[in-house]
Design a protein around this motif. Structure first.
Motif, short mmCIF file in Angstrom:
data_model
loop_
_atom_site.label_atom_id
_atom_site.label_comp_id
_atom_site.label_asym_id
_atom_site.label_seq_id
_atom_site.Cartn_x
_atom_site.Cartn_y
_atom_site.Cartn_z
N ALA A 198 1.79 -1.25 0.09
CA ALA A 198 0.16 0.31 0.54
C ALA A 198 0.55 0.78 0.18
CB ALA A 198 -0.74 0.11 0.81
N ASP A 199 0.31 1.92 -0.97
CA ASP A 199 1.99 2.95 -1.37
C ASP A 199 1.40 4.38 -0.75
OD1 ASP A 199 3.20 4.77 -2.03
OD2 ASP A 199 3.93 3.83 -3.84
N GLY A 200 0.91 5.26 0.01
CA GLY A 200 0.60 6.35 1.36
C GLY A 200 1.26 7.35 -0.14
N LYS A 201 2.55 7.13 -0.73
CA LYS A 201 3.25 8.81 -1.04
C LYS A 201 2.40 8.52 -2.56
CE LYS A 201 7.19 8.34 -0.34
NZ LYS A 201 8.78 9.13 0.17
N GLN A 202 1.93 7.72 -3.42
CA GLN A 202 1.69 6.86 -4.59
C GLN A 202 2.38 7.38 -5.37
OE1 GLN A 202 -2.20 9.16 -5.17
NE2 GLN A 202 -2.94 9.15 -3.50
N VAL A 203 4.01 7.19 -5.23
CA VAL A 203 4.76 7.96 -6.43
C VAL A 203 5.66 6.61 -6.23
CG1 VAL A 203 5.15 9.97 -7.18
CG2 VAL A 203 5.82 9.08 -5.01
#
Ligand SMILES: Nc1ncnc2c1ncn2[C@@H]1O[C@H](COP(=O)(O)OP(=O)(O)OP(=O)(O)O)[C@@H](O)[C@H]1O
Length: 445
Positions: free
Chosen positions: A250-255
């Motif tokens: 799960a990538d909270g930073k989305q990058v």
């Protein structure tokens, strides 16, 4: 590991000259040997000249220069080693003397002219000293009559006198063991996992590679303020996760980890994806438990399941985005529900082989309730921020920790010691190449 000789007395000049001659033997040999063997001086001189010229010519080629250099090192290294032993022994003798850990004996000595004088004889404790690239290990044998308290009080003096930091200290049955760190921890190479053991290398500590045995100490909490190398550290971990293991991100930073989708990883970048991954992981725990129950087993490996990792990067962003509005039926908000599921995974995940790796930029008890935090048994703090250290290791333990530079962190696995470690810089492009290569080699097999 090298052994350093402990000289209880200052070694004399003859010993120094002896080691110096030994050190320059390869350079003196072409001169001395012909002179010693051949009686005709001019022939001996010509041979010496040819020998030195040959060495000079050989040294112009890189490969043979290396050979000349290693012969030189072989001999000169021994001389340097003698110098080091002299230096270390001198410092240790001084420290032992100032610390009152030397036994003094006074003897009456009668000279040839019949006059008697008192002489002080110093008895130093026997010592064995070893060193590797990072640490010095000293083992003293206490002199009979000395107490452990006498040594305990003075142990820091050894670190100061050798310009190192004290790593560990232990006394048992009259043997005092002191480990001092004098060198920088080197972490040049990324660890690629070649075995199937259930552990991951976090980096390099003073004693070598620092590994996290996730089977015995499940779930990891990683805290690193921005710019402390968090993403780099995670790449170092992710590359070790074997392709047959299940990995969800799960990538909270989305990058940072969205590119992993191209390599077939299950990556969630938004709130709904995050919720799905948490629900799936919790369902996995439930299912594995059910199967274990029906098959009367108590470990996931016995039901042929593989380790399952749910990596949550920048967990706060994801948790913050969850609704706090209470549901009329359950009386629970979405955030409370997800935190509840995470709590359940953290509690029961070990036996089911479902591991949480939660990464936070800043410590915040709202998003990391104590009950979850306590179940994340591998605690890692990058960058050494005071609040982060306090949250991970508690106030008392974190007070003793110094701040660290980029590429370093502190880790505590289970109830073990807090270890300073270093991890390698690992560029995103190299990481993606490595993963691609791993995946393609698995596909070929
Ligand atoms: N072990 C290391 N040794 C040397 N430099 C490092 C190391 N780890 C990271 N760096 C460098 O530090 C910089 C920041 O690294 P990284 O992006 O991993 O940090 P971060 O904590 O994730 O930062 P952010 O939260 O801003 O994304 C990069 O330029 C990286 O090359």
């Amino acid at each position: 590991m090298k052994t350093i000789t402990f000289y209880q007395k200052k070694p004399g000049v003859f010993r120094f000259m002896g080691w110096l001659s030994y050190g320059i033997t390869p350079w003196l040999a072409p001169l001395i040997l012909p002179l010693a063997i051949i009686s005709d001086r001019s022939t001996a001189g010509a041979i010496s000249f040819i020998s030195y010229s040959s060495i000079a010519i050989i040294s112009t080629f890189p490969d043979s220069r290396k050979a000349v250099h290693s012969v030189h090192q072989l001999f000169w290294g021994q001389f340097r080693h003698h110098l080091l032993s002299r230096q270390v022994s001198k410092r240790l003798r001084e420290t032992l003397l100032h610390a009152g850990l030397v036994k003094k004996e006074h003897r009456e000595i009668t000279g040839s002219e019949g006059r008697t004088r008192r002489q002080e004889i110093l008895h130093y404790p026997c010592a064995q000293i070893h060193k590797d690239k990072v640490n010095i290990y000293i083992q003293f044998k206490m002199i009979p009559g000395q107490t452990e308290q006498e040594w305990e009080r003075k142990v820091n003096a050894f670190a100061h006198s050798l310009g190192s930091s004290l790593i560990s200290f232990q006394i048992s049955r009259g043997i005092v063991e002191i480990t001092l760190q004098y060198g920088e921890i080197k972490a040049n190479s990324v660890t690629y996992k070649t075995d199937t053991d259930h552990n991951l290398a976090l980096g390099y500590a003073t004693g070598g590679k620092l590994t996290w045995d996730f089977e015995h100490f499940p779930h990891a909490l990683i805290i690193g303020p921005t710019g402390t190398g968090k993403s780099t550290f995670i790449r170092n971990l992710l590359v070790q996760l074997r392709s047959e293991w299940i990995v969800k991100v799960a990538d909270g930073k989305q990058v940072e980890f969205t590119h992993l989708q191209d390599l077939g990883f299950d990556v969630a970048t938004d709130t709904s994806g995050f919720i799905r991954l948490v629900e799936e992981a919790q369902t996995e725990v439930d299912q594995r438990f059910k199967t274990m129950e029906t098959q009367r087993k108590n470990h996931y490996s016995q039901i042929n399941e593989k380790p399952y990792f749910l990596v949550i990067d920048e967990a706060i962003y994801l948790l913050e985005a969850l609704s706090t509005k209470k549901d009329k039926e359950t009386g629970q908000s979405e955030r409370e529900r997800i935190l509840g599921l995470l709590r359940d995974i953290s509690l029961r995940g070990r036996a089911a082989g479902v591991q949480l790796i939660m990464i936070f930029q800043r410590p915040d008890s709202t998003f990391m309730p104590t009950v979850i935090r306590d179940n994340l048994t591998a605690k890692i703090v990058l960058g050494g921020s005071e609040t982060a250290l306090e949250m991970a290791f508690g106030r008392d333990k974190s007070k003793q920790l110094d701040s660290v530079t980029l590429g370093h962190g502190y880790a505590c696995i289970g109830d073990g010691r807090i270890e300073l470690f270093r991890f390698p810089d690992y560029a995103q492009s190299k990481f993606l190449d490595d993963l691609e290569q791993q995946r393609s080699s698995v596909a070929i097999q």
